[in-house]
Design a protein around this motif. Sequence first.
Motif, PDB file in Angstrom:
ATOM      1  N   TYR A   1       0.842  -1.190   0.000  1.00 50.24           N
ATOM      2  CA  TYR A   1       0.000   0.000   0.000  1.00 50.24           C
ATOM      3  C   TYR A   1       0.875   1.238   0.000  1.00 50.24           C
ATOM      4  O   TYR A   1       1.928   1.259   0.638  1.00 50.24           O
TER       5      TYR A   1
ATOM      6  N   TYR B   1       0.417   5.559   0.308  1.00 47.79           N
ATOM      7  CA  TYR B   1      -0.445   6.717   0.545  1.00 47.79           C
ATOM      8  C   TYR B   1       0.389   7.970   0.358  1.00 47.79           C
ATOM      9  O   TYR B   1       1.438   8.132   0.985  1.00 47.79           O
TER      10      TYR B   1
ATOM     11  N   GLU C   1     -10.429   9.668   7.309  1.00 48.58           N
ATOM     12  CA  GLU C   1     -10.472   8.760   6.159  1.00 48.58           C
ATOM     13  C   GLU C   1      -9.077   8.221   5.832  1.00 48.58           C
ATOM     14  O   GLU C   1      -8.922   7.030   5.556  1.00 48.58           O
ATOM     15  N   ALA C   2      -8.093   9.088   5.866  1.00 44.18           N
ATOM     16  CA  ALA C   2      -6.713   8.657   5.601  1.00 44.18           C
ATOM     17  C   ALA C   2      -6.250   7.684   6.672  1.00 44.18           C
ATOM     18  O   ALA C   2      -5.618   6.665   6.370  1.00 44.18           O
TER      19      ALA C   2
ATOM     20  N   ASP D   1      -8.136   5.714   8.438  1.00 42.96           N
ATOM     21  CA  ASP D   1      -8.844   4.450   8.212  1.00 42.96           C
ATOM     22  C   ASP D   1      -8.188   3.648   7.092  1.00 42.96           C
ATOM     23  O   ASP D   1      -8.067   2.421   7.190  1.00 42.96           O
ATOM     24  N   GLU D   2      -7.769   4.339   6.031  1.00 45.23           N
ATOM     25  CA  GLU D   2      -7.096   3.647   4.915  1.00 45.23           C
ATOM     26  C   GLU D   2      -5.802   2.992   5.383  1.00 45.23           C
ATOM     27  O   GLU D   2      -5.515   1.845   5.032  1.00 45.23           O
TER      28      GLU D   2
ATOM     29  N   ALA E   1      -6.568  -0.046   7.593  1.00 45.94           N
ATOM     30  CA  ALA E   1      -7.017  -1.181   6.782  1.00 45.94           C
ATOM     31  C   ALA E   1      -5.841  -1.824   6.055  1.00 45.94           C
ATOM     32  O   ALA E   1      -5.746  -3.050   5.979  1.00 45.94           O
ATOM     33  N   ALA E   2      -4.930  -1.005   5.536  1.00 46.72           N
ATOM     34  CA  ALA E   2      -3.758  -1.542   4.828  1.00 46.72           C
ATOM     35  C   ALA E   2      -2.863  -2.300   5.793  1.00 46.72           C
ATOM     36  O   ALA E   2      -2.344  -3.373   5.449  1.00 46.72           O
TER      37      ALA E   2
END
Length: 78
Positions: free
Chosen positions: A52, A54, A62-63, A65-66, A69-70
């Motif tokens: 992943y 970013y 939101e960032a 959370d991403e 999740a990754a």
Amino acid sequence: MDKPADAANWLEELGNPYERIGSDSEGRVGIEWGISGVPETFVIDANDIVVYRYVGPIVTPEAQDEIRAALAAAGGQS
């Protein structure tokens, strides 16, 4: 380019959330990974595979959370 001492001071002042930190003093890794700017965050799994990427600061929910999740998908802590 940041000097290692400057980076260490920044992390000491603000806290170090990272498990590992790399240095690319020659700038070769940045070119090979296609880094376009800072900050960029890479999640690397247990097999040393980048799973992943970013681009940008991780400041919004939101960032965050991403990234969580990754990390979970890569087998890390969230």
